[in-house]
Enzyme design. Structure first.
Site, PDB file in Angstrom:
ATOM      1  N   GLU A  31     -98.088 116.747   0.001  1.00 46.75           N
ATOM      2  CA  GLU A  31     -99.235 115.886   0.270  1.00 46.75           C
ATOM      3  C   GLU A  31     -98.950 115.201   1.595  1.00 46.75           C
ATOM      4  OE1 GLU A  31    -102.279 115.903  -1.068  1.00 46.75           O
ATOM      5  OE2 GLU A  31    -101.565 115.196  -3.021  1.00 46.75           O
ATOM      6  N   LYS A  52     -87.002 109.644  -5.716  1.00 52.11           N
ATOM      7  CA  LYS A  52     -86.390 108.938  -4.570  1.00 52.11           C
ATOM      8  C   LYS A  52     -87.447 107.957  -4.084  1.00 52.11           C
ATOM      9  CE  LYS A  52     -85.866 108.743  -0.491  1.00 52.11           C
ATOM     10  NZ  LYS A  52     -86.334 107.521   0.282  1.00 52.11           N
ATOM     11  N   GLU A  88    -102.580 111.356  13.387  1.00 49.74           N
ATOM     12  CA  GLU A  88    -102.660 110.280  12.408  1.00 49.74           C
ATOM     13  C   GLU A  88    -102.141 108.982  13.018  1.00 49.74           C
ATOM     14  OE1 GLU A  88    -100.104 110.638   8.813  1.00 49.74           O
ATOM     15  OE2 GLU A  88    -101.963 110.238   7.731  1.00 49.74           O
ATOM     16  N   CYS A 144    -103.211 107.945   3.476  1.00 50.10           N
ATOM     17  CA  CYS A 144    -103.290 109.319   3.992  1.00 50.10           C
ATOM     18  C   CYS A 144    -104.729 109.793   4.072  1.00 50.10           C
ATOM     19  CB  CYS A 144    -102.435 110.262   3.154  1.00 50.10           C
ATOM     20  SG  CYS A 144    -102.665 110.072   1.401  1.00 50.10           S
TER      21      CYS A 144
END
Ligand code: NAI
Ligand code: MG
Length: 481
Positions: A254, A179, A383, A288
């Site tokens: 992840e 996807k 984050e 990330c």
């Protein structure tokens, strides 16, 4: 397929070796200008079913699983060559849809090719064990592919992240449904051309585009997938894990990070500044494993701070086509989120040393930003996913560990010192899946990568990652005396 309609490029889904259009379109825009780059078919729930059925059938026919290992190796090498030949066209498409520098967009195709070469080399070396059970028995293990691997890809490195999970999955004999990210799906759609040209069996690789809440959710909740690989936000990872509970499907997660570098008083400051620049500003901080926090010993704090400000303030901010140092943030939503976090930080008492507000111009630009903040505040805990470095001061080694380890995340970390024992002690004390010493982003395809805590679980990259895509079967044979 790539066709021109009213001047914009239009792409479709790739199911069972065929290009399949849909009535629903997703518009893809250039974050540097807001202009339309192209459109792509949004996969319907029925098309999700078709893609999963195609992968299942390909697996049941054992087209990948029973392919001789050296043939699988050759197939992966062919895919690598085809991907490399797409670098110019694909790099331009990726630069336009994602905003990153053209050279780095082309570089993603090179990196993707190298993932296929790396795992090609493992395709014929997936070997089990022989386990001694005495003279009367022969016992051994075999690694078998899961079957259908569902892979949900984010928008920050769409091409190389597809390769990161697709290459080992195919090397191990799985069939895959990808996807692609709805915000940057075009360069990933182009990868289907590489699959066709490399003669990948129909159904072994299917590429769907669609929104997370419908196409993505339908895929991960599908009863006929055997494994899920996800890279993206914690919240989406949690929702996918909830979907996976229903059919007890294993996941590799992840998720994000809030990674910190710890700078001791004896550090080489050239290395510190170069690492902060790369670690925080690469891909405009939309990484990330970005260096999101820098925790500096009080003796050198002022010097590091001044040098960071002078380095970050000279960076060019502009389009990826123009190879600027800092390129646009992908969307207005992301830009607003970054700016709001910087403003809230100042409300909570943080000191903004550089940047801090979006640039008032077309496109979505955030300048390099440096903020001094307390360790327990939002900007130092959550984050940001932008070019925002949080600067903090420490006095004792223990204090540095407490600050560095004091978030819910643990993806990567860094240590800066000339003292080898201190570097190793700190590397072991930091809670993270990977620690860099005197630099940031060392390693690459061959080094295992993954998180601790809310940064997720499982390891991508390296030889270890291949074993995400297989399960162990033990076979015991009683010998006739
Ligand atoms: P996201 O995690 O929602 O999207 C990542 C992928 O998951 C996309 O392909 C999306 O379509 C898909 N997805 C979303 N909801 C889904 C669902 N319910 N089921 C299945 N698939 C689903 O990330 P988003 O919303 O684009 O960004 C939000 C924040 O996430 C960013 O600000 C950043 O902090 C973080 N992020 C982290 C990334 C990383 O590399 N760790 C990559 C992208 C985002
Ligand atoms: Mg989301």
């Amino acid at each position: 397929m790539n066709q021109f309609q009213q001047g914009v490029t239009h792409w479709t889904n790739f199911i069972n070796g065929q290009w399949v259009d849909s009535e629903h379109l997703i518009k893809v825009e250039n974050p540097a200008t807001g202009e339309l780059v192209g459109t792509i078919a949004c996969a319907t729930p029925e098309q999700v079913n078709q893609a999963v059925s195609a992968a299942r059938q390909c697996h049941d026919w054992r087209l990948m699983a029973s392919m001789l290992p050296y043939k699988r190796m050759q197939l992966l090498h062919s895919i690598a060559a085809e991907i490399r030949s797409l670098a110019k066209r694909g790099g331009e498409l990726l630069c336009l849809e994602n905003g990153k520098p053209l050279s780095q967009a082309e570089g993603e195709f090179e990196e993707a090719a190298r993932y296929f070469e790396y795992y090609a080399g493992m395709a014929d070396k997936i070997e089990g064990q022989s386990i001694p059970l005495g003279d009367g028995l022969v016992d051994f293990t075999e690694y078998e592919p899961f079957g259908v691997s569902a892979q949900i890809i984010p928008w920050n490195f769409p091409v190389s992240l597809v390769a990161r999970s697709l290459a080992p999955a195919l090397a191990a004999g799985n069939c895959v449904v990808i996807k692609s990210p709805e915000l940057t799906p075009l360069a990933v759609a182009l990868l289907a051309e590489a699959m066709v040209n490399a003669k990948v069996p129909a159904g072994a690789v299917n590429i769907l585009c669609g929104y997370g809440h419908d196409t993505g959710a339908a895929l991960v909740a599908h009863g006929d997938i055997d494994q899920i690989v996800f890279t993206g936000s914690v919240a989406t990872g949690q929702s996918i894990m909830n979907a996976a509970i229903e059919h007890v499907v294993p996941c590799v997660m992840e998720l994000g990070g809030k990674s910190a570098g710890v700078v001791f008083a004896d550090a080489n400051l050239d290395q510190v500044i170069a690492s902060a620049e790369a670690g925080n500003l690469f891909n405009s901080g939309q990484v990330c494993s970005a260096m999101s926090r820098l925790i500096v010993h009080e003796d050198i704090y002022e010097e590091v701070k001044q040098r960071l400000i002078s380095c970050f303030s000279t960076k060019s901010v502009g389009s990826g086509m123009g190879e600027a140092d800092v390129t646009p943030i992908l969307t207005k939503v992301q830009l607003d989120k970054i700016e709001a976090m910087c403003l809230r930080a100042q409300d909570q008492g943080a000191n903004c040393l550089l940047g801090g507000t979006a640039l008032p111009r077309a496109g979505y630009f955030m300048p390099p930003t440096i903020i001094e903040a307390e360790a327990n505040t939002e900007i130092a805990q959550q984050e940001v996913f932008g070019p925002v470095l949080v600067l903090m001061k420490f006095n004792s080694e223990q204090e540095a560990y407490d600050i560095a380890n004091g978030t819910e995340f643990g993806l990567v970390a860094g240590v800066f010192t000339q003292d080898l024992s201190l570097a190793l002690r700190t590397s072991r004390a930091l809670v993270a899946g990977q620690v860099f010493v005197n630099e940031w982003f060392a390693g690459g395809i061959s080094t295992p990568f993954g998180g601790v805590g809310k940064s997720g679980f499982g390891r991508e990259k390296g030889q270890e990652a291949l074993y995400n895509y297989v399960r162990t079967k033990n076979i015991a044979i009683r010998l006739t005396p």
